[in-house]
Design a protein around this motif. Structure first.
Motif, mmCIF file in Angstrom:
data_model
loop_
_atom_site.group_PDB
_atom_site.id
_atom_site.type_symbol
_atom_site.label_atom_id
_atom_site.label_comp_id
_atom_site.label_asym_id
_atom_site.label_seq_id
_atom_site.Cartn_x
_atom_site.Cartn_y
_atom_site.Cartn_z
ATOM 1 N N GLY A 99 0.817 -1.203 0.000
ATOM 2 C CA GLY A 99 0.000 0.000 0.000
ATOM 3 C C GLY A 99 0.845 1.246 0.000
ATOM 4 N N GLN A 100 1.937 1.230 0.766
ATOM 5 C CA GLN A 100 2.837 2.373 0.789
ATOM 6 C C GLN A 100 3.416 2.614 -0.597
ATOM 7 N N LYS A 101 3.766 1.537 -1.268
ATOM 8 C CA LYS A 101 4.328 1.673 -2.611
ATOM 9 C C LYS A 101 3.293 2.242 -3.571
ATOM 10 N N VAL A 102 2.056 1.756 -3.473
ATOM 11 C CA VAL A 102 0.991 2.279 -4.322
ATOM 12 C C VAL A 102 0.759 3.750 -4.032
ATOM 13 N N ALA A 103 0.756 4.103 -2.746
ATOM 14 C CA ALA A 103 0.540 5.501 -2.379
ATOM 15 C C ALA A 103 1.637 6.380 -2.949
ATOM 16 N N ALA A 104 2.882 5.901 -2.875
ATOM 17 C CA ALA A 104 4.006 6.681 -3.401
ATOM 18 C C ALA A 104 3.904 6.839 -4.906
ATOM 19 N N ASN A 105 3.525 5.766 -5.588
ATOM 20 C CA ASN A 105 3.406 5.821 -7.044
ATOM 21 C C ASN A 105 2.297 6.753 -7.497
#
Length: 279
Positions: A47-53
């Motif tokens: 989720g953190q990666k998706v949020a960053a992207n």
């Protein structure tokens, strides 16, 4: 090297706990060696990666929610953002946002960061937001949070969670005062005043309005010695249109909000408000 066997029951259990997709849950369990808690952490990191992207995406949709305690002495209003109207209308997203608001109301956090640090079930609200990002694939966040404590605080939600309003009044809650507060909150939602009264408008805003009025008057060819007086008249009109207590009541244009409140109960006044709107 042995391979951990991931059962359909394990995948379903993780899916029920996190709301993530089946393939994501299977991969999370595989990557974490079948450890359930590590799999949850894996999904949160995803989720953190998706949020960053998606950090550069506009998140102008979502919901605005206002709530007050039963006594009507404290209320909160917040906005949980999303990127699309489709997600905004999703019942799971609405339920999640209402749960965040309920936690805020119960705990009275000082600001957005303190709110996100509060517990929601087995994790923090910040963690749960990341889980929602991982599940839905959109940028989701609590982007605004306000609170009011006063003699009477009345909440109002307008237009299918498009606008949330809190208004405070100077007398303890009764049925009549709460109803009047709701009328005033509806006025705030519809008319978007800048402040309760003239004294609460920033001096810089007043000076700018006055300067613009004088510039317009001079451009129209009026004598310079008349400009100040005419500008004051324009400024008074600005205050009438943009201060809550001086606005005509939307349900009865023959009275101002101040006059309406006084008619409900002598001496009843609006003290403050918060308005949170999407877009």
């Amino acid at each position: 090297m042995s391979t951990v066997s991931i059962s359909a029951a394990d995948v379903n259990k993780l899916r029920q706990a996190t709301g993530a997709g089946m393939m994501d849950c299977r991969k999370a369990l595989t990557e974490s060696g079948g450890d359930f808690e590590k799999a949850i952490d894996y999904l949160r990191l995803k989720g953190q990666k998706v949020a960053a992207n998606r950090s550069d995406r506009d998140a102008k949709e979502g919901v605005a929610i206002a709530m007050a305690n039963p006594e009507g002495t404290y209320g909160i209003v917040l906005q949980v953002s999303a990127e699309t109207d489709f997600v905004s209308k999703n019942q799971e997203f609405i339920d999640f946002s209402n749960e965040v608001a309920t936690i805020a109301l119960a705990n009275k956090p000082a600001d957005v960061d303190a709110l996100k640090a509060l517990k929601m079930g087995d994790a923090t609200i910040a963690d749960k937001l990341l889980e929602m990002v991982a599940k839905i694939g959109e940028k989701i966040d609590v982007i605004r949070y306000e609170q009011i404590t006063d003699d009477c605080v009345v909440p109002y939600i307008h237009g299918n969670y498009r606008i949330g309003v809190l208004v405070s009044l100077n007398k303890a809650k009764t049925d009549a005062i709460a109803a009047a507060g709701r009328d005033v909150a509806m006025q705030i939602a519809a008319m978007n005043p800048l402040a309760v009264d003239e004294s609460n408008i920033a001096p810089a805003v007043i000076e700018r309005e006055k300067a613009l009025a004088i510039e317009q008057i001079v451009a129209e060819g009026k004598p310079a010695d008349m400009a100040e007086k005419i500008a004051q008249g324009k400024l008074n009109k600005f205050f009438k249109e943009n201060t809550l207590i001086n606005q005509p009541f939307v349900k009865d244009n023959g009275v101002t909000i101040a006059q309406y409140l006084d008619s409900v109960e002598k001496g009843l006044i609006a003290k403050s408000f918060q308005r949170v709107a999407l877009g």
